[in-house]
Scaffold this motif. Sequence first.
Motif, PDB file in Angstrom:
ATOM      1  N   PRO A 129      71.163 -83.667-103.713  1.00  0.00           N
ATOM      2  CA  PRO A 129      70.096 -84.545-103.105  1.00  0.00           C
ATOM      3  C   PRO A 129      70.221 -85.492-101.889  1.00  0.00           C
ATOM      4  CG  PRO A 129      70.434 -84.910-105.543  1.00  0.00           C
ATOM      5  CD  PRO A 129      71.559 -84.341-104.814  1.00  0.00           C
ATOM      6  N   ARG A 130      69.549 -85.391-101.054  1.00  0.00           N
ATOM      7  CA  ARG A 130      69.505 -86.284 -99.944  1.00  0.00           C
ATOM      8  C   ARG A 130      71.031 -86.921 -99.565  1.00  0.00           C
ATOM      9  NH1 ARG A 130      64.576 -88.280 -97.911  1.00  0.00           N
ATOM     10  NH2 ARG A 130      65.399 -90.162 -97.749  1.00  0.00           N
ATOM     11  N   SER A 131      71.314 -88.241 -99.720  1.00  0.00           N
ATOM     12  CA  SER A 131      72.563 -88.642 -99.237  1.00  0.00           C
ATOM     13  C   SER A 131      73.470 -88.840-100.345  1.00  0.00           C
ATOM     14  CB  SER A 131      72.109 -90.273 -98.458  1.00  0.00           C
ATOM     15  OG  SER A 131      71.527 -91.098 -99.567  1.00  0.00           O
ATOM     16  N   SER A 170      78.168 -88.354 -99.975  1.00  0.00           N
ATOM     17  CA  SER A 170      78.465 -88.768 -98.642  1.00  0.00           C
ATOM     18  C   SER A 170      80.052 -88.332 -98.535  1.00  0.00           C
ATOM     19  CB  SER A 170      78.174 -90.047 -98.337  1.00  0.00           C
ATOM     20  OG  SER A 170      76.604 -90.099 -98.003  1.00  0.00           O
ATOM     21  N   TYR A 173      72.801 -86.432 -94.359  1.00  0.00           N
ATOM     22  CA  TYR A 173      71.924 -85.756 -95.272  1.00  0.00           C
ATOM     23  C   TYR A 173      72.061 -84.428 -95.669  1.00  0.00           C
ATOM     24  CZ  TYR A 173      69.029 -90.223 -95.746  1.00  0.00           C
ATOM     25  OH  TYR A 173      68.914 -91.544 -96.055  1.00  0.00           O
ATOM     26  N   SER A 174      72.020 -84.032 -96.819  1.00  0.00           N
ATOM     27  CA  SER A 174      72.326 -82.567 -97.302  1.00  0.00           C
ATOM     28  C   SER A 174      71.417 -81.431 -96.511  1.00  0.00           C
ATOM     29  CB  SER A 174      71.903 -82.535 -98.838  1.00  0.00           C
ATOM     30  OG  SER A 174      73.081 -83.241 -99.523  1.00  0.00           O
ATOM     31  N   SER A 175      70.174 -81.991 -96.195  1.00  0.00           N
ATOM     32  CA  SER A 175      69.503 -80.873 -95.426  1.00  0.00           C
ATOM     33  C   SER A 175      69.428 -80.884 -93.882  1.00  0.00           C
ATOM     34  CB  SER A 175      67.979 -81.204 -95.953  1.00  0.00           C
ATOM     35  OG  SER A 175      67.536 -82.642 -95.390  1.00  0.00           O
ATOM     36  N   SER A 179      70.140 -87.981 -90.475  1.00  0.00           N
ATOM     37  CA  SER A 179      69.077 -87.862 -91.743  1.00  0.00           C
ATOM     38  C   SER A 179      68.632 -86.734 -91.875  1.00  0.00           C
ATOM     39  CB  SER A 179      67.920 -88.843 -91.176  1.00  0.00           C
ATOM     40  OG  SER A 179      67.188 -89.037 -92.554  1.00  0.00           O
ATOM     41  N   ALA A 180      67.660 -86.565 -92.813  1.00  0.00           N
ATOM     42  CA  ALA A 180      66.903 -85.216 -93.469  1.00  0.00           C
ATOM     43  C   ALA A 180      66.619 -84.243 -92.511  1.00  0.00           C
ATOM     44  CB  ALA A 180      66.171 -85.496 -94.487  1.00  0.00           C
ATOM     45  N   LYS A 181      67.020 -83.113 -92.318  1.00  0.00           N
ATOM     46  CA  LYS A 181      66.259 -81.977 -91.717  1.00  0.00           C
ATOM     47  C   LYS A 181      66.483 -82.340 -90.171  1.00  0.00           C
ATOM     48  CE  LYS A 181      62.786 -80.822 -95.371  1.00  0.00           C
ATOM     49  NZ  LYS A 181      61.746 -80.659 -95.764  1.00  0.00           N
ATOM     50  N   GLN A 184      64.482 -88.017 -89.359  1.00  0.00           N
ATOM     51  CA  GLN A 184      64.128 -86.969 -90.114  1.00  0.00           C
ATOM     52  C   GLN A 184      63.600 -86.004 -89.091  1.00  0.00           C
ATOM     53  OE1 GLN A 184      63.368 -90.115 -90.877  1.00  0.00           O
ATOM     54  NE2 GLN A 184      63.642 -90.246 -93.242  1.00  0.00           N
TER      55      GLN A 184
END
Length: 183
Positions: free
Chosen positions: A36-38, A41, A62-64, A82-84, A103
Amino acid sequence: MEYVDVSKYDNKLGRKHQVVRLLWTIVWGVFARPLPRSVGSGWKRFLLRAFGAKIDKTAVVYSSAIIYYPANLIMEEYSCISAKVYCYNVDLVRLGANSTVSQGAYLCTASHDITNPLHPLKTAPIIIQDQAWVATDAFIGMNVTIGQGAVVGARSAVFKDVDSWDVVGGNPAKFLKKRIIKE
């Protein structure tokens, strides 16, 4: 009108690059993306370093996020992808201390020479200096430096350097105002 035959295109990155990319995509997809997200790390920094990234112990990815080629990534202290975020780092991407890429942003270090009928690949780095912020869904093109403390507004497209402490926005991004930090 001249005919363009792209069947003769030669990928100058080579077989080794393609193999590393394949392995990296599998490793990130299996061992980082499901987190999930962060979360995790430290683990994600370990994976990035194993593939050549130079990443500070306080940096967050972030994972995505999609990092195209970790060996071309430098992240300094407290920097964040960050995400995506799509980090298409065929060339160097450097994030300075306390900088954030938000993002859905797209960092693009490569393109093709449209004046050549074979469209050879051309690359140039992206430098995001200390305390800069690239906001949601922004596009940063190759050979761009985002100056210290600068802000790139959401959904902006940046093709030229942004001066330190400037706020830019739009497509193409234009100067909006100076960033002033209030204590």
